[in-house]
Design a protein around this motif. Structure first.
Motif, PDB file in Angstrom:
ATOM      1  N   SER A 226      18.148 -92.479  59.474  1.00 49.07           N
ATOM      2  CA  SER A 226      16.929 -92.643  60.251  1.00 49.07           C
ATOM      3  C   SER A 226      15.963 -93.318  59.379  1.00 49.07           C
ATOM      4  N   ALA A 228      13.791 -91.804  57.651  1.00 46.02           N
ATOM      5  CA  ALA A 228      12.721 -90.750  57.766  1.00 46.02           C
ATOM      6  C   ALA A 228      12.947 -89.623  56.807  1.00 46.02           C
ATOM      7  N   GLY A 232      11.742 -84.171  58.811  1.00 47.91           N
ATOM      8  CA  GLY A 232      10.430 -84.867  59.403  1.00 47.91           C
ATOM      9  C   GLY A 232       9.360 -84.747  58.268  1.00 47.91           C
ATOM     10  N   THR A 233       9.524 -83.867  57.322  1.00 45.24           N
ATOM     11  CA  THR A 233       8.496 -83.890  56.510  1.00 45.24           C
ATOM     12  C   THR A 233       9.057 -83.189  54.814  1.00 45.24           C
TER      13      THR A 233
END
Length: 352
Positions: A226, A228, A232-233
């Motif tokens: 992804s 990313a 997500g964080t």
């Protein structure tokens, strides 16, 4: 279990040094009862505070186990032993009244099993924390963990949790808590500092009965597919690889504060041999959290049996091994010369 496992943390005696430390599996009564039944010397229930944002954070939580190549592996007892656990976590979803009532009932069970139940507060607002601590003491609970070293403060809603990095600030906060309650006080410190021994010194100097070192780290793992961040964080991360870091901080803190300093190791212990390693580094007891959440409460009973076997095979006791590795640790400058030894570790073709 045998008497050779007994240990002391300040003025408190424990039947063994294995602590079931706080995590999500310690939210509901069933998880705490399972840890007590597994034989833990102490159990630390999932932390609370007054912040609605901290409770909301749990409802946004995600969890992942990663192997040595940073690939996800199934969550559960079949996960490989060499895993990194990465999470976005939060505090107990219970309101404080329910949390306190549940823990008072669980403490009655813990007493029957010669187990110490420890309440845990994460700092948000100090005045609110002092009020909650007084209620914990008034309810008859026997010990309090004051967690001022969560990994998430920089990423969470402002004021939800705290990551205290200043010895002066630690001293001020602990002195305030010490002035509010008389029950045994364990202060949990961050591992995201190069000043962990100074933080420990400040906490003990301000009246803490023990320090817990050191909390998980904050990190990020990029996902190659992804592109990313995983989940997500940035995440709170821990794993087997953190054991050398925890042992380093334990040894340095023992050297700074003395052999009687009541230190509790956390972050990196998976089994009884890892518990022994932290004891040798200077811990008087060792918390295990993520491996229990990942694999189940049998981690605790298996760790106790492994530790007992280790000690029994050598005719040793917990008290007899605390700090032995720390006390024999030498600086680089004290190590003997080994001329050109480095050449033995350069793979042919890689240089030189």
């Amino acid at each position: 279990m045998t008497g050779r496992l007994e240990t002391r943390i300040g003025g408190l005696g424990l039947k063994n040094p294995v602590i079931a430390a706080a995590a999500e599996h310690m939210i509901e009564a069933e998880g705490v009862r399972a840890a007590i039944a597994a034989g833990a010397g102490a159990v630390v229930v999932k932390s609370a505070n007054e912040s609605a944002a901290a409770r909301d954070q749990l409802q946004r939580a995600e969890y992942i186990a990663l192997d040595a190549a940073w690939n996800p592996v199934p969550w559960g007892p079949d996960a490989p032993p060499e895993v990194t656990l990465a999470t976005r976590s939060g505090l107990t979803p219970q309101d404080f009244d329910h949390w306190l009532e549940q823990n008072v009932a669980l403490d009655r069970l813990a007493r029957q099993q010669d187990c110490l139940l420890v309440a845990s507060l994460v700092l948000a607002d100090i005045d609110a924390a002092l009020g909650l601590a007084r209620r914990i003491e008034q309810a008859g609970l026997r010990a309090l963990e004051f967690n001022i070293g969560t990994p998430y403060a920089s990423q969470a809603v402002k004021g939800a949790v705290s990551t205290e990095l200043s010895p002066e600030r630690v001293g001020t906060l602990v002195a305030a808590m010490r002035g509010a309650v008389s029950l045994p006080l364990w202060v949990k410190l961050t591992g995201q500092s190069e000043r962990v021994p100074e933080l420990a010194e400040a906490a003990l100097g301000a009246g803490a009965d023990a320090v817990v070192m050191a909390g998980r780290l904050l990190g990020m793992v990029p996902d190659l597919d992804s592109m990313a961040p995983v989940l997500g964080t940035s995440l709170g991360i821990g794993g087997y690889w953190n054991l050398p870091l925890t042992c380093h901080w334990l040894a340095l803190s023992r050297a700074r504060l003395g052999a009687e300093a009541p230190l509790i190791g956390i972050n990196g212990a998976r089994d009884g041999h890892d518990v022994a390693r932290m004891l040798l580094a200077g811990a008087h007891a060792v918390g295990i959290a993520s491996p229990v959440m990942l694999r189940g409460p049998q981690v605790l009973s298996e760790a106790l049996h492994q530790l007992d076997d280790y000690l029994g095979s050598r005719g040793l006791t917990v008290a007899g091994i605390i700090g032995r590795a720390a006390d024999s640790r030498r600086s680089f400058a004290e190590m003997p010369l080994r001329p050109d030894n480095w050449r033995n570790y350069v793979t042919p073709g890689s240089g030189s």
